[in-house]
Design a protein around this motif. Sequence first.
Motif, PDB file in Angstrom:
ATOM      1  N   TYR A  48       0.852  -1.190   0.000  1.00  0.00           N
ATOM      2  CA  TYR A  48       0.000   0.000   0.000  1.00  0.00           C
ATOM      3  C   TYR A  48       0.889   1.242   0.000  1.00  0.00           C
ATOM      4  O   TYR A  48       1.773   1.374   0.840  1.00  0.00           O
ATOM      5  CB  TYR A  48      -0.923   0.025   1.219  1.00  0.00           C
ATOM      6  CG  TYR A  48      -1.806  -1.184   1.313  1.00  0.00           C
ATOM      7  CD1 TYR A  48      -2.693  -1.501   0.291  1.00  0.00           C
ATOM      8  CD2 TYR A  48      -1.754  -2.025   2.414  1.00  0.00           C
ATOM      9  CE1 TYR A  48      -3.503  -2.619   0.371  1.00  0.00           C
ATOM     10  CE2 TYR A  48      -2.567  -3.141   2.500  1.00  0.00           C
ATOM     11  CZ  TYR A  48      -3.429  -3.438   1.477  1.00  0.00           C
ATOM     12  OH  TYR A  48      -4.231  -4.545   1.542  1.00  0.00           O
ATOM     13  N   PRO A  49       0.658   2.156  -0.922  1.00  0.00           N
ATOM     14  CA  PRO A  49       1.544   3.332  -0.999  1.00  0.00           C
ATOM     15  C   PRO A  49       1.350   4.307   0.159  1.00  0.00           C
ATOM     16  O   PRO A  49       0.263   4.403   0.731  1.00  0.00           O
ATOM     17  CB  PRO A  49       1.135   3.991  -2.315  1.00  0.00           C
ATOM     18  CG  PRO A  49      -0.245   3.527  -2.582  1.00  0.00           C
ATOM     19  CD  PRO A  49      -0.365   2.160  -1.969  1.00  0.00           C
ATOM     20  N   ASN A  50       2.429   4.997   0.473  1.00  0.00           N
ATOM     21  CA  ASN A  50       2.366   6.096   1.436  1.00  0.00           C
ATOM     22  C   ASN A  50       1.687   7.273   0.752  1.00  0.00           C
ATOM     23  O   ASN A  50       1.968   7.578  -0.401  1.00  0.00           O
ATOM     24  CB  ASN A  50       3.762   6.498   1.900  1.00  0.00           C
ATOM     25  CG  ASN A  50       4.445   5.404   2.681  1.00  0.00           C
ATOM     26  OD1 ASN A  50       3.799   4.597   3.337  1.00  0.00           O
ATOM     27  ND2 ASN A  50       5.749   5.359   2.605  1.00  0.00           N
ATOM     28  N   LEU A  51       0.799   7.939   1.460  1.00  0.00           N
ATOM     29  CA  LEU A  51       0.092   9.093   0.918  1.00  0.00           C
ATOM     30  C   LEU A  51       0.620  10.406   1.475  1.00  0.00           C
ATOM     31  O   LEU A  51       0.485  11.451   0.844  1.00  0.00           O
ATOM     32  CB  LEU A  51      -1.412   8.981   1.197  1.00  0.00           C
ATOM     33  CG  LEU A  51      -2.098   7.725   0.653  1.00  0.00           C
ATOM     34  CD1 LEU A  51      -3.583   7.741   1.014  1.00  0.00           C
ATOM     35  CD2 LEU A  51      -1.917   7.595  -0.842  1.00  0.00           C
ATOM     36  N   ALA A  52       1.202  10.358   2.657  1.00  0.00           N
ATOM     37  CA  ALA A  52       1.695  11.574   3.311  1.00  0.00           C
ATOM     38  C   ALA A  52       2.729  12.276   2.449  1.00  0.00           C
ATOM     39  O   ALA A  52       3.663  11.654   1.947  1.00  0.00           O
ATOM     40  CB  ALA A  52       2.303  11.234   4.670  1.00  0.00           C
ATOM     41  N   GLY A  53       2.517  13.579   2.256  1.00  0.00           N
ATOM     42  CA  GLY A  53       3.477  14.396   1.542  1.00  0.00           C
ATOM     43  C   GLY A  53       3.390  14.319   0.029  1.00  0.00           C
ATOM     44  O   GLY A  53       4.146  15.012  -0.654  1.00  0.00           O
ATOM     45  N   GLN A  54       2.496  13.507  -0.497  1.00  0.00           N
ATOM     46  CA  GLN A  54       2.319  13.468  -1.955  1.00  0.00           C
ATOM     47  C   GLN A  54       1.708  14.793  -2.404  1.00  0.00           C
ATOM     48  O   GLN A  54       1.028  15.467  -1.640  1.00  0.00           O
ATOM     49  CB  GLN A  54       1.392  12.321  -2.368  1.00  0.00           C
ATOM     50  CG  GLN A  54       1.950  10.958  -2.125  1.00  0.00           C
ATOM     51  CD  GLN A  54       3.009  10.566  -3.159  1.00  0.00           C
ATOM     52  OE1 GLN A  54       3.225  11.241  -4.165  1.00  0.00           O
ATOM     53  NE2 GLN A  54       3.681   9.470  -2.887  1.00  0.00           N
ATOM     54  N   LYS A  55       1.903  15.146  -3.638  1.00  0.00           N
ATOM     55  CA  LYS A  55       1.332  16.386  -4.161  1.00  0.00           C
ATOM     56  C   LYS A  55      -0.189  16.264  -4.244  1.00  0.00           C
ATOM     57  O   LYS A  55      -0.722  15.234  -4.629  1.00  0.00           O
ATOM     58  CB  LYS A  55       1.909  16.710  -5.526  1.00  0.00           C
ATOM     59  CG  LYS A  55       3.391  17.040  -5.457  1.00  0.00           C
ATOM     60  CD  LYS A  55       3.868  17.604  -6.771  1.00  0.00           C
ATOM     61  CE  LYS A  55       5.338  17.899  -6.749  1.00  0.00           C
ATOM     62  NZ  LYS A  55       5.762  18.915  -5.849  1.00  0.00           N
ATOM     63  N   GLU A  56      -0.850  17.333  -3.853  1.00  0.00           N
ATOM     64  CA  GLU A  56      -2.313  17.350  -3.812  1.00  0.00           C
ATOM     65  C   GLU A  56      -2.923  17.029  -5.180  1.00  0.00           C
ATOM     66  O   GLU A  56      -3.851  16.218  -5.278  1.00  0.00           O
ATOM     67  CB  GLU A  56      -2.800  18.715  -3.324  1.00  0.00           C
ATOM     68  CG  GLU A  56      -4.296  18.816  -3.232  1.00  0.00           C
ATOM     69  CD  GLU A  56      -4.758  20.188  -2.798  1.00  0.00           C
ATOM     70  OE1 GLU A  56      -5.908  20.282  -2.363  1.00  0.00           O
ATOM     71  OE2 GLU A  56      -3.987  21.162  -2.902  1.00  0.00           O
ATOM     72  N   ALA A  57      -2.408  17.635  -6.226  1.00  0.00           N
ATOM     73  CA  ALA A  57      -2.958  17.407  -7.569  1.00  0.00           C
ATOM     74  C   ALA A  57      -2.801  15.947  -7.984  1.00  0.00           C
ATOM     75  O   ALA A  57      -3.701  15.372  -8.612  1.00  0.00           O
ATOM     76  CB  ALA A  57      -2.278  18.326  -8.582  1.00  0.00           C
ATOM     77  N   TYR A  58      -1.684  15.338  -7.630  1.00  0.00           N
ATOM     78  CA  TYR A  58      -1.449  13.923  -7.942  1.00  0.00           C
ATOM     79  C   TYR A  58      -2.477  13.043  -7.230  1.00  0.00           C
ATOM     80  O   TYR A  58      -3.083  12.160  -7.842  1.00  0.00           O
ATOM     81  CB  TYR A  58      -0.026  13.519  -7.539  1.00  0.00           C
ATOM     82  CG  TYR A  58       0.220  12.043  -7.642  1.00  0.00           C
ATOM     83  CD1 TYR A  58       0.473  11.444  -8.873  1.00  0.00           C
ATOM     84  CD2 TYR A  58       0.193  11.232  -6.505  1.00  0.00           C
ATOM     85  CE1 TYR A  58       0.686  10.076  -8.970  1.00  0.00           C
ATOM     86  CE2 TYR A  58       0.402   9.874  -6.593  1.00  0.00           C
ATOM     87  CZ  TYR A  58       0.650   9.294  -7.822  1.00  0.00           C
ATOM     88  OH  TYR A  58       0.857   7.938  -7.912  1.00  0.00           O
ATOM     89  N   LEU A  59      -2.665  13.280  -5.935  1.00  0.00           N
ATOM     90  CA  LEU A  59      -3.613  12.466  -5.170  1.00  0.00           C
ATOM     91  C   LEU A  59      -5.037  12.624  -5.695  1.00  0.00           C
ATOM     92  O   LEU A  59      -5.770  11.637  -5.826  1.00  0.00           O
ATOM     93  CB  LEU A  59      -3.549  12.837  -3.682  1.00  0.00           C
ATOM     94  CG  LEU A  59      -2.244  12.471  -2.976  1.00  0.00           C
ATOM     95  CD1 LEU A  59      -2.210  13.088  -1.581  1.00  0.00           C
ATOM     96  CD2 LEU A  59      -2.066  10.970  -2.902  1.00  0.00           C
ATOM     97  N   THR A  60      -5.419  13.848  -6.003  1.00  0.00           N
ATOM     98  CA  THR A  60      -6.761  14.091  -6.547  1.00  0.00           C
ATOM     99  C   THR A  60      -6.941  13.348  -7.858  1.00  0.00           C
ATOM    100  O   THR A  60      -7.963  12.687  -8.079  1.00  0.00           O
ATOM    101  CB  THR A  60      -7.003  15.595  -6.758  1.00  0.00           C
ATOM    102  OG1 THR A  60      -6.857  16.274  -5.505  1.00  0.00           O
ATOM    103  CG2 THR A  60      -8.391  15.866  -7.305  1.00  0.00           C
TER     104      THR A  60
END
Length: 99
Positions: A48-60
Amino acid sequence: MKKLTLALSATVMMASPVFAGDAAAGKGKSMMCSACHGVAGISAVPIYPNLAGQKEAYLTKQLKDFKAGKRNDPTMKGMVASLSETDMADLAAYYASLK
């Protein structure tokens, strides 16, 4: 004086990230995500990937792609099915705000 004001404004803007979504609202919506991605967005399980600190646009974008079927994962498809555009933006802002 104008240069000083401009420099101070730039410093404040760089120190405080601006998110499209509402990070506080995203935190409240993140409980279902924490089972796989960890409470602080750092997964204890390598698949499962880490989500913390990822770019907002990427996550969206990733959330939207799961919902639209552009990314295929049975678990994520079920998780995003009930999310609105606002929910996805809020979750992305929350995880982007984490270190």
